[in-house]
Design an enzyme around this catalytic site. Structure first.
Site, short mmCIF file in Angstrom:
data_model
loop_
_atom_site.label_atom_id
_atom_site.label_comp_id
_atom_site.label_asym_id
_atom_site.label_seq_id
_atom_site.Cartn_x
_atom_site.Cartn_y
_atom_site.Cartn_z
CD GLU A 85 -2.88 1.09 2.42
OE1 GLU A 85 -3.02 0.04 3.06
OE2 GLU A 85 -3.49 2.14 2.69
CE LYS A 269 -5.95 -1.35 5.87
NZ LYS A 269 -5.12 -0.49 5.00
#
Ligand code: NAD
Length: 431
Positions: A85, A269
């Site tokens: 990511e 998260k």
């Protein structure tokens, strides 16, 4: 502070991949094998992979970045992070730089005590069976300690036996014995599972029941890692945002996660973006860490934030993070995967304790990165700049065209693949 080289690496992000590798290798004193394991070749051979899991057909690579600027317990550390990511490595590095003004991150861990569970069924009277087991605790711990002489040699082994009554379940009441086991520098699943399997016949004999499941619990709440940082408000100022506004906005954002599970899931998260990236880079079991983190976040019966943010007595933004951290530097893939070994060397880590302290610090930094963006300009601005590169590549751009296409996407505020393809067709009309 020690006299170690600094983890400040100005301009690191502007260097080429090869230059960055040189910088990290020189700073960490990597040998040529360790350098290769970190670098483009990748550490794991297909042959090694074939011995790690079943039905291997190849390798699956992830980008490996290095976060700069971290100071953990006064020690300068570069942190390898394996993640797909964008924004995560940049966010961690940036927040670690801000945290330096408050001395960086202060982290500690509890003893590496794991929990092994044994489900005891079919006992006549759960209450007296529970007491009979507790009466025999010393003998049971002795037996558990015969399982892993290597672990005993390194100071680990069985520490306690607890017996819980599960009063209500779909099959009625039953007992659960918890073996508390010190696994030192290992994650410890194998040692704990073996100890539980070894104890089972003795437990059956003592309470006359049947031991069904014998397995480690991933809710490793006896093996916690904790980190804190305090950032002077002035460090948080940027563009038109004053430091106080950013600080207070972060505290308000934290309050949302503390109060609402829908927000807390995303908040946590963000923490796991940082945690997992280091866990993966070091060959540790990220499913175990994920399971432990979220179960711990729900320990009160209501899922909530793993971190806290507040304004301290000096007006600084003070953050804390506490979570289970069952990571090892011995065992599993940590010893087998050459990149994992090189990653430990880059961090200068020689104990599971030191690794856990760094990981929890990265989690806190990552949490701050997300909250700072969310509480000010929104997450998309910074994220989209990096995301645009991925979209450009997905549209077929390569080489210098990646930056050109990404730049146009960001300028137009339209980071979409169809637009990237159109821009690419314009820039490369003959393709
Ligand atoms: P392991 O069994 O490969 O290595 C640990 C062993 O190394 C110890 O038991 C000990 O004998 C030895 N050792 C040598 N030096 C040591 C030291 N300084 N400190 C501690 N031990 C030392 O690995 P493990 O950590 O027991 O198991 C980890 C693996 O188990 C991971 O791959 C994980 O994915 C897997 N696993 C996880 C679960 C779960 O999370 N529920 C269940 C089963 C297996």
């Amino acid at each position: 502070m020690t006299n170690e080289p600094t983890s400040r690496l100005p301009g690191f992000y502007k260097q080429s991949l090869a230059e960055r590798l040189d910088t990290v290798a020189a700073r960490a004193g990597l040998n040529s094998e360790q350098r290769a394991a970190l670098g483009r070749v990748g550490g794991l051979s297909a042959d090694q992979a074939d011995h790690m899991i079943e039905n291997v057909v190849g390798l699956h690579a992830l980008p490996l970045g290095v976060a700069a600027n971290f100071v953990v317990n006064g020690r300068e550390v570069l942190v390898p992070m394996a993640i797909e990511e964008p924004s995560v490595v940049a966010g961690a590095s940036f927040m670690a730089r801000l945290a330096r003004a408050g001395g960086g991150f202060f982290a500690h861990v509890t003893e590496p005590h794991m929990i092994g569970q044994m489900q005891i069924l079919d006992v006549d009277d759960v209450h007296s069976a529970r007491l009979r087991l507790l009466e025999q605790k010393a003998q049971l711990l002795d037996l558990a300690n015969q399982v892993d002489p290597v672990l005993i040699k390194f100071g680990g082994g069985a520490r306690d036996l607890e017996v819980r009554l599960i009063a209500e379940s779909p099959i009625g009441p039953f007992l659960v014995a918890h073996l508390i086991y010190d696994t030192r520098d290992a994650m410890g699943a194998n040692a704990v599972n073996t100890a539980c399997e070894t104890l089972a016949p003795a437990i059956e004999q003592i309470c006359g029941g049947r031991v069904h499941l014998r397995i480690l619990s991933n809710l490793a709440d006896r093996r916690l890692a904790r980190a804190r940082c305090a950032i002077p408000a002035a460090e948080l100022a940027f563009d038109d945002y004053t430091g106080e506004r950013v600080r207070d906005g972060i505290v308000e954002a934290y309050a949302f996660a503390a109060a609402d599970p829908y927000r807390a899931a995303t908040h946590n998260k963000g923490i796991m973006n940082g945690v997992d990236a280091v866990v993966i880079a070091t060959g540790n079991d990220w499913r175990a860490i994920e399971a432990g983190a979220h179960a711990y976040a729900a320990r009160s019966g209501r899922y909530t934030s793993l971190s806290t943010w507040a304004v301290d007595g000096e007006g600084r933004l003070a953050g804390t993070l506490e979570m289970p951290m069952a990571v090892g530097i011995i065992g599993g893939a940590t010893k087998v995967h050459p990149t994992a070994q090189a990653a430990l060397k880059v961090m200068g880590v020689t104990t599971a304790r030191a690794l856990a302290e760094i990981i929890v610090s990265v989690g806190l930094a990552q949490n701050l990165a997300a909250l700072r963006a969310l509480a000010t300009e929104g997450i998309q601005r910074g994220h989209m700049t990096l995301h645009a590169r991925q979209v450009a590549i997905a549209a077929g751009a390569s080489g210098a065209l990646i930056e050109q296409v990404a730049g146009r996407l960001v300028a137009e505020k339209t980071v979409r693949i169809d637009r990237a393809e159109a821009i690419l067709a314009e820039l490369r009309p003959d393709a």
